[in-house]
Motif scaffolding. Structure first.
Motif, PDB file in Angstrom:
ATOM      1  N   ASN A 209       0.807  -1.370  -0.017  1.00 22.18           N
ATOM      2  CA  ASN A 209      -0.041   0.027  -0.069  1.00 22.18           C
ATOM      3  C   ASN A 209       0.799   1.259  -0.021  1.00 22.18           C
ATOM      4  O   ASN A 209       0.615   2.176  -0.730  1.00 22.18           O
ATOM      5  N   THR A 210       1.923   1.240   0.766  1.00 27.30           N
ATOM      6  CA  THR A 210       2.631   2.551   0.824  1.00 27.30           C
ATOM      7  C   THR A 210       4.068   2.598  -0.032  1.00 27.30           C
ATOM      8  O   THR A 210       4.513   3.692  -0.247  1.00 27.30           O
ATOM      9  N   ARG A 211       4.361   1.336  -0.555  1.00 32.65           N
ATOM     10  CA  ARG A 211       5.844   1.516  -1.090  1.00 32.65           C
ATOM     11  C   ARG A 211       6.110   0.810  -2.452  1.00 32.65           C
ATOM     12  O   ARG A 211       7.002   1.101  -3.201  1.00 32.65           O
ATOM     13  N   LYS A 305      -8.904  -5.091   3.428  1.00 27.55           N
ATOM     14  CA  LYS A 305     -10.272  -4.280   3.486  1.00 27.55           C
ATOM     15  C   LYS A 305     -10.140  -2.738   3.988  1.00 27.55           C
ATOM     16  O   LYS A 305     -10.608  -1.759   3.501  1.00 27.55           O
ATOM     17  N   GLU A 306      -9.177  -2.774   5.076  1.00 28.36           N
ATOM     18  CA  GLU A 306      -8.993  -1.277   5.518  1.00 28.36           C
ATOM     19  C   GLU A 306      -8.199  -0.515   4.583  1.00 28.36           C
ATOM     20  O   GLU A 306      -8.576   0.811   4.541  1.00 28.36           O
ATOM     21  N   LEU A 307      -7.153  -0.941   3.954  1.00 31.26           N
ATOM     22  CA  LEU A 307      -6.493  -0.129   3.082  1.00 31.26           C
ATOM     23  C   LEU A 307      -6.936  -0.339   1.765  1.00 31.26           C
ATOM     24  O   LEU A 307      -6.587   0.695   0.847  1.00 31.26           O
ATOM     25  N   TYR A 308      -7.797  -1.197   1.134  1.00 30.61           N
ATOM     26  CA  TYR A 308      -8.295  -1.373  -0.178  1.00 30.61           C
ATOM     27  C   TYR A 308      -9.834  -1.492  -0.289  1.00 30.61           C
ATOM     28  O   TYR A 308     -10.168  -2.666  -0.479  1.00 30.61           O
ATOM     29  N   PRO A 309     -10.619  -0.683  -0.138  1.00 25.13           N
ATOM     30  CA  PRO A 309     -12.016  -0.791   0.169  1.00 25.13           C
ATOM     31  C   PRO A 309     -12.497  -1.410  -1.159  1.00 25.13           C
ATOM     32  O   PRO A 309     -13.731  -1.761  -1.097  1.00 25.13           O
TER      33      PRO A 309
END
Length: 332
Positions: A209-211, A305-309
């Motif tokens: 998600n971040t890198r 689910k939190e990072l990619y809804p």
């Protein structure tokens, strides 16, 4: 006269002993090392291509220099030891066949190093052609990278020699694009495996998600090209395939469904050469892209689910098309 004869005999004896020792030394050398010295320019070029493929695609994970605690895959010296040194009668041809079989389908049945699978897991499926695997295998078989301190004492010198051999080689767009894709994949895979090792699968989701996007983008800048990963079922909306990319994805999925070999595609678009290469799932991928609540553990699924809804990238099995690499190159 007698002294002269004695002196001559002594010299003959010394020469005889020296010749015997030299013969023994050469015989031992031949027994210890069965490395064939390439005689033709074609053979030298093949080894140089193998070295270049190893350096740009394989050493990122199979590092010849990392200490044991930092390794994420067995070093090439260990691989050579298991395949060749432990089986002294293996021919170059059989070694090449074994490596082609494993790299084309990395599973426990095809592996010769079960200890490595227990420690590091199975390697991802790579997009090498059979010719490229052959070049890699020939270099491993004929090199001396199993020697102690090979990296420290020989790597940089060999790199110079092989670059010299290849400096006049003109790669096709397909070869050049694959080199860029594999180089980026190796760096991304190394970081992803390290994230799983250090922080578990949830940590790997956070890493992606971040890198991941930045690593791919930075690789493109470094290589002076544009590199991206896209899918028909993206996890990140930024990785959504366009119509042209979808056409290649669907045709590749059809080929795989019919058990046909997939092939990269290169075409000219807006005065750029654009190449596409399949990204195929393996066991490691299924920790984040497999069946929810079975292959994907509940904690990992919660993080996804939190990072990619809007995530669509679950429900995959092994050896399925997850997406593609897209490499955009300037025309020569």
């Amino acid at each position: 006269m007698k002294k002269a004869i004695t002196f001559i005999k002594l010299n003959v004896l010394i020469l005889s002993i020296f010749s015997t020792l030299l013969s023994c030394k050469n015989a031992n050398k031949n027994e210890v090392s069965k490395i064939k010295v390439p005689k033709t320019k074609k053979e030298q070029l093949t080894l140089s291509k193998g070295f270049q493929l190893l350096e740009s695609n394989c050493f990122a994970c199979h590092s010849p220099k990392n200490p044991i605690e930092d390794r994420i895959a067995p070093p090439m010296a260990m691989i050579k030891d298991f395949y060749i040194t432990n089986n002294k009668n293996i021919s170059e041809e059989d070694f090449i066949k074994s490596l082609i079989t494993f790299i084309n389908n990395p599973n426990e049945e095809n592996s010769k190093i079960p200890e490595a699978i227990e420690r590091y897991g199975l390697m991802p499926k790579m997009n090498f052609t059979e010719e490229q695997i052959t070049q890699i295998a020939k270099y491993i078989y004929n090199s001396k990278l199993e020697q102690p301190n090979w990296y420290k004492n020989h790597f940089h010198n060999e790199k110079f020699i092989h670059l010299e051999n290849l400096k006049n080689e003109d790669l096709s767009y397909k070869e050049l694009g694959l080199k860029y894709a594999m180089n980026t994949k190796a760096v991304l895979g190394k970081n992803l495996i390290a994230a799983i090792k250090n922080k578990g699968t949830e940590g790997a989701v956070a890493f992606c998600n971040t890198r991941a996007f930045n690593i791919v983008d930075s690789a493109g800048v470094t290589l002076n090209t544009k590199i991206k990963r896209v899918s028909d079922l993206p996890r990140n909306l930024a990785n959504t395939a366009n119509k042209t990319e979808l056409d290649y994805i669907y045709s590749t999925k059809k080929a795989m469904k019919n058990n046909k070999k997939t092939s990269p595609l290169v075409q000219e678009i807006d005065k750029k050469m654009v190449a596409y290469y399949p990204i195929v799932t393996n066991t490691m991928c299924l920790q984040c892209h497999g069946v929810p609540n079975t292959q994907i553990l509940p904690a990992t699924l919660s993080k996804i689910k939190e990072l990619y809804p809007t995530d669509k990238a679950t429900g995959y099995g092994e050896n399925e098309l997850r997406g593609i690499w897209v490499i955009e190159m300037d025309k020569k």
